[in-house]
Motif scaffolding. Structure first.
Motif, PDB file in Angstrom:
ATOM      1  N   GLY A  51      33.812  41.029  -0.472  1.00 50.00           N
ATOM      2  CA  GLY A  51      34.496  41.706  -1.565  1.00 50.00           C
ATOM      3  C   GLY A  51      33.936  43.065  -1.933  1.00 50.00           C
ATOM      4  O   GLY A  51      34.312  43.638  -2.959  1.00 50.00           O
ATOM      5  N   LEU A  52      33.058  43.626  -1.096  1.00 53.61           N
ATOM      6  CA  LEU A  52      32.574  44.985  -1.366  1.00 53.61           C
ATOM      7  C   LEU A  52      33.679  46.010  -1.130  1.00 53.61           C
ATOM      8  O   LEU A  52      33.670  47.094  -1.706  1.00 53.61           O
ATOM      9  CB  LEU A  52      31.358  45.325  -0.484  1.00 53.61           C
ATOM     10  N   GLU A  53      34.606  45.680  -0.248  1.00 48.74           N
ATOM     11  CA  GLU A  53      35.796  46.501  -0.047  1.00 48.74           C
ATOM     12  C   GLU A  53      37.019  45.642  -0.356  1.00 48.74           C
ATOM     13  O   GLU A  53      37.188  44.571   0.241  1.00 48.74           O
ATOM     14  CB  GLU A  53      35.890  47.004   1.403  1.00 48.74           C
ATOM     15  N   PRO A  54      37.881  46.073  -1.275  1.00 50.14           N
ATOM     16  CA  PRO A  54      39.128  45.337  -1.492  1.00 50.14           C
ATOM     17  C   PRO A  54      40.082  45.581  -0.327  1.00 50.14           C
ATOM     18  O   PRO A  54      39.957  46.590   0.371  1.00 50.14           O
ATOM     19  CB  PRO A  54      39.676  45.952  -2.783  1.00 50.14           C
ATOM     20  N   PHE A  55      40.986  44.647  -0.099  1.00 50.36           N
ATOM     21  CA  PHE A  55      41.960  44.817   0.984  1.00 50.36           C
ATOM     22  C   PHE A  55      43.356  44.556   0.437  1.00 50.36           C
ATOM     23  O   PHE A  55      43.534  43.846  -0.557  1.00 50.36           O
ATOM     24  CB  PHE A  55      41.637  43.900   2.173  1.00 50.36           C
ATOM     25  N   GLU A  56      44.343  45.179   1.067  1.00 54.83           N
ATOM     26  CA  GLU A  56      45.705  45.155   0.531  1.00 54.83           C
ATOM     27  C   GLU A  56      46.554  43.997   1.057  1.00 54.83           C
ATOM     28  O   GLU A  56      47.477  43.543   0.391  1.00 54.83           O
ATOM     29  CB  GLU A  56      46.425  46.481   0.841  1.00 54.83           C
ATOM     30  N   GLU A  57      46.256  43.532   2.265  1.00 58.14           N
ATOM     31  CA  GLU A  57      47.056  42.449   2.858  1.00 58.14           C
ATOM     32  C   GLU A  57      46.137  41.420   3.499  1.00 58.14           C
ATOM     33  O   GLU A  57      45.037  41.745   3.942  1.00 58.14           O
ATOM     34  CB  GLU A  57      48.017  43.006   3.936  1.00 58.14           C
ATOM     35  N   GLY A  58      46.634  40.171   3.542  1.00 55.87           N
ATOM     36  CA  GLY A  58      45.892  39.113   4.207  1.00 55.87           C
ATOM     37  C   GLY A  58      44.983  38.357   3.258  1.00 55.87           C
ATOM     38  O   GLY A  58      44.969  38.592   2.049  1.00 55.87           O
ATOM     39  N   THR A  59      44.216  37.424   3.833  1.00 53.37           N
ATOM     40  CA  THR A  59      43.288  36.613   3.040  1.00 53.37           C
ATOM     41  C   THR A  59      41.933  36.522   3.735  1.00 53.37           C
ATOM     42  O   THR A  59      41.840  36.577   4.959  1.00 53.37           O
ATOM     43  CB  THR A  59      43.817  35.174   2.846  1.00 53.37           C
ATOM     44  N   VAL A  60      40.902  36.398   2.899  1.00 55.07           N
ATOM     45  CA  VAL A  60      39.554  36.108   3.383  1.00 55.07           C
ATOM     46  C   VAL A  60      39.030  34.948   2.549  1.00 55.07           C
ATOM     47  O   VAL A  60      39.056  35.013   1.310  1.00 55.07           O
ATOM     48  CB  VAL A  60      38.603  37.315   3.236  1.00 55.07           C
ATOM     49  N   THR A  61      38.589  33.885   3.205  1.00 54.45           N
ATOM     50  CA  THR A  61      37.956  32.792   2.474  1.00 54.45           C
ATOM     51  C   THR A  61      36.552  32.567   3.019  1.00 54.45           C
ATOM     52  O   THR A  61      36.312  32.679   4.226  1.00 54.45           O
ATOM     53  CB  THR A  61      38.747  31.467   2.577  1.00 54.45           C
ATOM     54  N   VAL A  62      35.634  32.289   2.108  1.00 58.91           N
ATOM     55  CA  VAL A  62      34.250  31.969   2.459  1.00 58.91           C
ATOM     56  C   VAL A  62      33.924  30.624   1.831  1.00 58.91           C
ATOM     57  O   VAL A  62      33.980  30.483   0.602  1.00 58.91           O
ATOM     58  CB  VAL A  62      33.277  33.047   1.941  1.00 58.91           C
ATOM     59  N   ASP A  63      33.630  29.644   2.678  1.00 58.15           N
ATOM     60  CA  ASP A  63      33.333  28.305   2.196  1.00 58.15           C
ATOM     61  C   ASP A  63      34.459  27.785   1.300  1.00 58.15           C
ATOM     62  O   ASP A  63      34.226  27.148   0.266  1.00 58.15           O
ATOM     63  CB  ASP A  63      31.994  28.313   1.445  1.00 58.15           C
ATOM     64  N   GLY A  64      35.688  28.115   1.668  1.00 59.32           N
ATOM     65  CA  GLY A  64      36.861  27.648   0.943  1.00 59.32           C
ATOM     66  C   GLY A  64      37.241  28.469  -0.278  1.00 59.32           C
ATOM     67  O   GLY A  64      38.252  28.200  -0.927  1.00 59.32           O
ATOM     68  N   ILE A  65      36.445  29.503  -0.602  1.00 55.91           N
ATOM     69  CA  ILE A  65      36.718  30.340  -1.779  1.00 55.91           C
ATOM     70  C   ILE A  65      37.427  31.616  -1.334  1.00 55.91           C
ATOM     71  O   ILE A  65      36.967  32.305  -0.417  1.00 55.91           O
ATOM     72  CB  ILE A  65      35.417  30.694  -2.515  1.00 55.91           C
ATOM     73  N   SER A  66      38.546  31.948  -1.980  1.00 53.69           N
ATOM     74  CA  SER A  66      39.318  33.136  -1.612  1.00 53.69           C
ATOM     75  C   SER A  66      38.682  34.387  -2.205  1.00 53.69           C
ATOM     76  O   SER A  66      38.552  34.526  -3.419  1.00 53.69           O
ATOM     77  CB  SER A  66      40.758  33.007  -2.122  1.00 53.69           C
ATOM     78  N   VAL A  67      38.277  35.308  -1.323  1.00 51.35           N
ATOM     79  CA  VAL A  67      37.604  36.537  -1.764  1.00 51.35           C
ATOM     80  C   VAL A  67      38.572  37.449  -2.522  1.00 51.35           C
ATOM     81  O   VAL A  67      38.206  38.102  -3.502  1.00 51.35           O
ATOM     82  CB  VAL A  67      36.993  37.283  -0.555  1.00 51.35           C
TER      83      VAL A  67
END
Length: 244
Positions: A51-67
């Motif tokens: 989450g140091l850079e926000p993104f406009e499309e898509g998803t990122v999850t870490v250990d099941g948590i959505s960034v």
């Protein structure tokens, strides 16, 4: 579910698209090396992971948590994902041991004694316990980067992100940092490493992700990537970088 899941991530800086539908997964205990030419989006991609850079499309999850979820407590999540930068980012006015204890006390609410004991164990692990009371400016670049790794480990992360951790170092100091990273990998730490150190990639990585112009061109097991990369672009890159 993978420890880290990147799905269809796109990002723009103004009108310039720097990531284009990037998708990759990192399993628990896996080491993934991200490589590619300068400006290909490697550093931006791993900064999206915590989450140091926000993104406009898509998803990122870490250990099941959505960034990318606005409800996610990013500082709390970042405390679980160690990040080691190119330029160390140590606090110059604090001693080495204070660099390791301050976040433990403020973020994890450990007391000073526990934080210091943990910090000293980690300094010993990276071979720097004798330098605990020095300031970062009194250390070599390689030593500072090893302190930065110890500081990230002090937060008991579930994964570590490395953004070109050796690129600012003199050649003689690179190996001492890579040795620490190799030991971490052997201990089962989940790692994403942006690097040009192909020897490290061959030795340690489970998979190699090759990027070019904001896209993931190739994502392959290490032996396959170095043995016979599928894309012509990756073949060109390796032919240049492996000559040195």
């Amino acid at each position: 579910m993978a420890m880290i899941n990147i799905s269809g991530v796109s990002k723009w800086f103004g009108k310039v698209q720097v990531l284009n539908r990037c998708t990759a997964e990192v399993e628990k205990g896996e080491v993934v090396v991200v490589c590619g030419p300068s400006g290909s989006g490697k550093s931006t991609l791993i900064k999206c992971v915590n989450g140091l850079e926000p993104f406009e499309e898509g998803t990122v999850t870490v250990d099941g948590i959505s960034v990318g979820d606005r409800k996610t407590n990013l500082p709390k999540l970042r405390a679980k994902i160690g990040m080691v930068f190119q330029h160390f980012e140590l606090f110059p006015h604090l001693s080495v041991i204070r660099n390791l204890t301050i976040a433990q006390m403020k973020v994890l609410h450990r007391n000073e004694k526990t934080s210091t004991e943990n910090g000293m164990k980690l300094l010993d692990r990276v071979g720097l316990s004798a330098h605990a009371d020095k300031f970062p400016g009194q250390l070599s670049g390689g030593q500072q980067q090893r302190v930065a790794i110890a500081r990230a480990l002090a937060m008991n992360p579930i994964a570590m992100l490395f953004d070109e951790p050796t690129s600012a170092l003199d050649p003689e100091m690179i190996q001492e940092v890579l040795d620490v990273m190799v030991a971490l990998a052997k201990d089962g730490m989940t790692m994403i490493v942006v690097t040009h150190e192909m020897g490290f990639a061959r030795k340690v990585a489970n998979r190699v992700v090759f990027m070019d112009k904001g896209e993931i061109v190739e994502d392959a097991p290490t032996a396959d990537f170095f043995g016979k990369p599928r894309s012509e672009r990756a073949q060109q890159f390796l032919s240049k970088i492996l000559q040195h």
